[in-house]
Design a protein around this motif. Structure first.
Motif, PDB file in Angstrom:
ATOM      1  N   THR A  44       0.844  -1.198   0.000  1.00 48.88           N
ATOM      2  CA  THR A  44       0.000   0.000   0.000  1.00 48.88           C
ATOM      3  C   THR A  44       0.878   1.245   0.000  1.00 48.88           C
ATOM      4  O   THR A  44       0.647   2.183  -0.766  1.00 48.88           O
ATOM      5  CB  THR A  44      -0.928   0.014   1.226  1.00 48.88           C
ATOM      6  OG1 THR A  44      -1.745  -1.152   1.189  1.00 48.88           O
ATOM      7  CG2 THR A  44      -1.797   1.252   1.256  1.00 48.88           C
ATOM      8  N   PHE A  45       1.894   1.240   0.836  1.00 46.58           N
ATOM      9  CA  PHE A  45       2.822   2.368   0.887  1.00 46.58           C
ATOM     10  C   PHE A  45       3.540   2.533  -0.452  1.00 46.58           C
ATOM     11  O   PHE A  45       3.655   3.637  -0.980  1.00 46.58           O
ATOM     12  CB  PHE A  45       3.840   2.161   2.014  1.00 46.58           C
ATOM     13  CG  PHE A  45       4.878   3.239   2.060  1.00 46.58           C
ATOM     14  CD1 PHE A  45       4.595   4.459   2.638  1.00 46.58           C
ATOM     15  CD2 PHE A  45       6.134   3.027   1.525  1.00 46.58           C
ATOM     16  CE1 PHE A  45       5.549   5.463   2.670  1.00 46.58           C
ATOM     17  CE2 PHE A  45       7.089   4.016   1.555  1.00 46.58           C
ATOM     18  CZ  PHE A  45       6.795   5.247   2.131  1.00 46.58           C
ATOM     19  N   LEU A  46       4.014   1.431  -1.016  1.00 43.85           N
ATOM     20  CA  LEU A  46       4.721   1.484  -2.293  1.00 43.85           C
ATOM     21  C   LEU A  46       3.825   2.045  -3.387  1.00 43.85           C
ATOM     22  O   LEU A  46       4.238   2.910  -4.163  1.00 43.85           O
ATOM     23  CB  LEU A  46       5.208   0.085  -2.684  1.00 43.85           C
ATOM     24  CG  LEU A  46       5.909  -0.035  -4.036  1.00 43.85           C
ATOM     25  CD1 LEU A  46       7.246   0.697  -4.013  1.00 43.85           C
ATOM     26  CD2 LEU A  46       6.115  -1.492  -4.394  1.00 43.85           C
ATOM     27  N   LEU A  47       2.587   1.588  -3.451  1.00 47.10           N
ATOM     28  CA  LEU A  47       1.669   2.046  -4.489  1.00 47.10           C
ATOM     29  C   LEU A  47       1.299   3.519  -4.321  1.00 47.10           C
ATOM     30  O   LEU A  47       1.232   4.256  -5.300  1.00 47.10           O
ATOM     31  CB  LEU A  47       0.400   1.191  -4.490  1.00 47.10           C
ATOM     32  CG  LEU A  47       0.569  -0.220  -5.027  1.00 47.10           C
ATOM     33  CD1 LEU A  47      -0.656  -1.063  -4.696  1.00 47.10           C
ATOM     34  CD2 LEU A  47       0.823  -0.204  -6.518  1.00 47.10           C
ATOM     35  N   LYS A  48       1.070   3.942  -3.097  1.00 46.12           N
ATOM     36  CA  LYS A  48       0.625   5.313  -2.871  1.00 46.12           C
ATOM     37  C   LYS A  48       1.754   6.320  -2.981  1.00 46.12           C
ATOM     38  O   LYS A  48       1.531   7.454  -3.386  1.00 46.12           O
ATOM     39  CB  LYS A  48      -0.031   5.434  -1.496  1.00 46.12           C
ATOM     40  CG  LYS A  48      -1.386   4.791  -1.444  1.00 46.12           C
ATOM     41  CD  LYS A  48      -2.035   4.996  -0.112  1.00 46.12           C
ATOM     42  CE  LYS A  48      -3.417   4.356  -0.104  1.00 46.12           C
ATOM     43  NZ  LYS A  48      -4.072   4.509   1.188  1.00 46.12           N
ATOM     44  N   CYS A  49       2.943   5.924  -2.625  1.00 41.75           N
ATOM     45  CA  CYS A  49       4.040   6.898  -2.590  1.00 41.75           C
ATOM     46  C   CYS A  49       4.987   6.742  -3.765  1.00 41.75           C
ATOM     47  O   CYS A  49       5.081   7.593  -4.632  1.00 41.75           O
ATOM     48  CB  CYS A  49       4.802   6.762  -1.274  1.00 41.75           C
ATOM     49  SG  CYS A  49       3.770   7.112   0.151  1.00 41.75           S
ATOM     50  N   SER A  50       5.673   5.663  -3.797  1.00 42.84           N
ATOM     51  CA  SER A  50       6.756   5.468  -4.749  1.00 42.84           C
ATOM     52  C   SER A  50       6.275   5.374  -6.190  1.00 42.84           C
ATOM     53  O   SER A  50       6.704   6.125  -7.048  1.00 42.84           O
ATOM     54  CB  SER A  50       7.506   4.199  -4.378  1.00 42.84           C
ATOM     55  OG  SER A  50       8.863   4.416  -4.376  1.00 42.84           O
ATOM     56  N   LEU A  51       5.416   4.422  -6.473  1.00 45.10           N
ATOM     57  CA  LEU A  51       5.014   4.186  -7.856  1.00 45.10           C
ATOM     58  C   LEU A  51       4.153   5.310  -8.402  1.00 45.10           C
ATOM     59  O   LEU A  51       4.279   5.690  -9.558  1.00 45.10           O
ATOM     60  CB  LEU A  51       4.281   2.848  -7.968  1.00 45.10           C
ATOM     61  CG  LEU A  51       5.138   1.623  -7.717  1.00 45.10           C
ATOM     62  CD1 LEU A  51       4.305   0.354  -7.809  1.00 45.10           C
ATOM     63  CD2 LEU A  51       6.300   1.554  -8.679  1.00 45.10           C
ATOM     64  N   THR A  52       3.281   5.866  -7.590  1.00 43.28           N
ATOM     65  CA  THR A  52       2.432   6.962  -8.036  1.00 43.28           C
ATOM     66  C   THR A  52       3.270   8.176  -8.367  1.00 43.28           C
ATOM     67  O   THR A  52       3.061   8.827  -9.383  1.00 43.28           O
ATOM     68  CB  THR A  52       1.388   7.312  -6.950  1.00 43.28           C
ATOM     69  OG1 THR A  52       0.659   6.136  -6.640  1.00 43.28           O
ATOM     70  CG2 THR A  52       0.459   8.388  -7.428  1.00 43.28           C
ATOM     71  N   LYS A  53       4.256   8.475  -7.535  1.00 42.84           N
ATOM     72  CA  LYS A  53       5.117   9.628  -7.757  1.00 42.84           C
ATOM     73  C   LYS A  53       5.892   9.465  -9.061  1.00 42.84           C
ATOM     74  O   LYS A  53       6.009  10.398  -9.844  1.00 42.84           O
ATOM     75  CB  LYS A  53       6.076   9.797  -6.571  1.00 42.84           C
ATOM     76  CG  LYS A  53       6.951  11.051  -6.688  1.00 42.84           C
ATOM     77  CD  LYS A  53       7.740  11.279  -5.426  1.00 42.84           C
ATOM     78  CE  LYS A  53       8.910  10.331  -5.389  1.00 42.84           C
ATOM     79  NZ  LYS A  53       9.825  10.583  -4.283  1.00 42.84           N
ATOM     80  N   GLN A  54       6.405   8.272  -9.311  1.00 47.95           N
ATOM     81  CA  GLN A  54       7.181   8.051 -10.523  1.00 47.95           C
ATOM     82  C   GLN A  54       6.278   8.091 -11.750  1.00 47.95           C
ATOM     83  O   GLN A  54       6.677   8.554 -12.809  1.00 47.95           O
ATOM     84  CB  GLN A  54       7.898   6.705 -10.447  1.00 47.95           C
ATOM     85  CG  GLN A  54       8.988   6.701  -9.423  1.00 47.95           C
ATOM     86  CD  GLN A  54       9.475   5.302  -9.112  1.00 47.95           C
ATOM     87  OE1 GLN A  54       9.000   4.335  -9.675  1.00 47.95           O
ATOM     88  NE2 GLN A  54      10.422   5.215  -8.200  1.00 47.95           N
ATOM     89  N   ARG A  55       5.070   7.627 -11.630  1.00 52.08           N
ATOM     90  CA  ARG A  55       4.154   7.596 -12.762  1.00 52.08           C
ATOM     91  C   ARG A  55       3.749   9.009 -13.160  1.00 52.08           C
ATOM     92  O   ARG A  55       3.574   9.313 -14.328  1.00 52.08           O
ATOM     93  CB  ARG A  55       2.918   6.775 -12.427  1.00 52.08           C
ATOM     94  CG  ARG A  55       2.044   6.547 -13.656  1.00 52.08           C
ATOM     95  CD  ARG A  55       0.790   5.865 -13.264  1.00 52.08           C
ATOM     96  NE  ARG A  55       0.162   6.708 -12.250  1.00 52.08           N
ATOM     97  CZ  ARG A  55      -1.035   6.541 -11.778  1.00 52.08           C
ATOM     98  NH1 ARG A  55      -1.756   5.548 -12.178  1.00 52.08           N
ATOM     99  NH2 ARG A  55      -1.539   7.331 -10.873  1.00 52.08           N
ATOM    100  N   LEU A  56       3.603   9.882 -12.190  1.00 49.07           N
ATOM    101  CA  LEU A  56       3.184  11.247 -12.486  1.00 49.07           C
ATOM    102  C   LEU A  56       4.330  12.126 -12.977  1.00 49.07           C
ATOM    103  O   LEU A  56       4.117  13.273 -13.330  1.00 49.07           O
ATOM    104  CB  LEU A  56       2.546  11.878 -11.231  1.00 49.07           C
ATOM    105  CG  LEU A  56       1.240  11.225 -10.789  1.00 49.07           C
ATOM    106  CD1 LEU A  56       0.753  11.859  -9.504  1.00 49.07           C
ATOM    107  CD2 LEU A  56       0.187  11.327 -11.874  1.00 49.07           C
ATOM    108  N   HIS A  57       5.543  11.600 -12.970  1.00 50.03           N
ATOM    109  CA  HIS A  57       6.729  12.305 -13.476  1.00 50.03           C
ATOM    110  C   HIS A  57       6.869  13.712 -12.887  1.00 50.03           C
ATOM    111  O   HIS A  57       6.911  14.706 -13.600  1.00 50.03           O
ATOM    112  CB  HIS A  57       6.712  12.388 -14.995  1.00 50.03           C
ATOM    113  CG  HIS A  57       6.722  11.053 -15.658  1.00 50.03           C
ATOM    114  ND1 HIS A  57       7.812  10.217 -15.610  1.00 50.03           N
ATOM    115  CD2 HIS A  57       5.775  10.418 -16.387  1.00 50.03           C
ATOM    116  CE1 HIS A  57       7.546   9.108 -16.282  1.00 50.03           C
ATOM    117  NE2 HIS A  57       6.314   9.202 -16.753  1.00 50.03           N
TER     118      HIS A  57
END
Length: 142
Positions: A87-100
């Motif tokens: 949940t933390f990975l999806l909300k923070c890390s991956l979302t941030k990288q996806r939004l560039h």
């Protein structure tokens, strides 16, 4: 009375020993399955070594061996810990990288409690969501 008590204690000790060996076997199966999943993701999404380490840390089965040594009643299981970690990975890390670089809304995962799940469906959905995020990253900007 003493013999019967001794016999009952020996039977219970045998049952506990069988349960512990079954738990050790189950944790080995989980560790192997998790490693296979992580390596499949690494090859499927051509993950960098850093990204591979990140996924490995979020899907880490090593805490189970720690639980076998330490008192068990105060520790959370693998499912709860991994679900919260993903949940933390999806909300923070991956979302941030996806939004560039765009600001991503971060909801606090610290307020969530570790509760034994009724099923593994929620964890499976989080793993699928993580794979979808990596799939989108592999495909590049749309």
């Amino acid at each position: 009375l003493m013999r019967k008590t001794h016999r009952n204690l020996m039977e219970l000790a045998s049952i506990v020993q069988l349960a512990q060996s079954e738990r050790a076997r189950s944790s080995t199966v989980l560790a192997c399955s998790t490693q296979i999943l992580v390596y499949l993701m690494r090859f499927r999404f051509a993950l960098s070594p850093e990204r591979f380490c990140q996924i490995s840390s979020h899907l880490n089965p090593d805490m189970i061996s720690h639980n076998l040594i330490v008192c068990e009643h105060t520790l959370a299981g693998w499912e709860e810990t991994t679900d919260l970690s993903l949940t933390f990975l999806l909300k923070c890390s991956l979302t941030k990288q996806r939004l560039h670089g765009k600001t991503a809304s971060r909801q606090s995962t610290a307020s969530q409690s570790l509760v034994f799940p009724e099923s593994t469906g929620k964890l499976k959905r989080r793993i699928a969501m993580m794979c979808d995020q990596y799939e989108k990253q592999c495909a590049g900007p749309v």
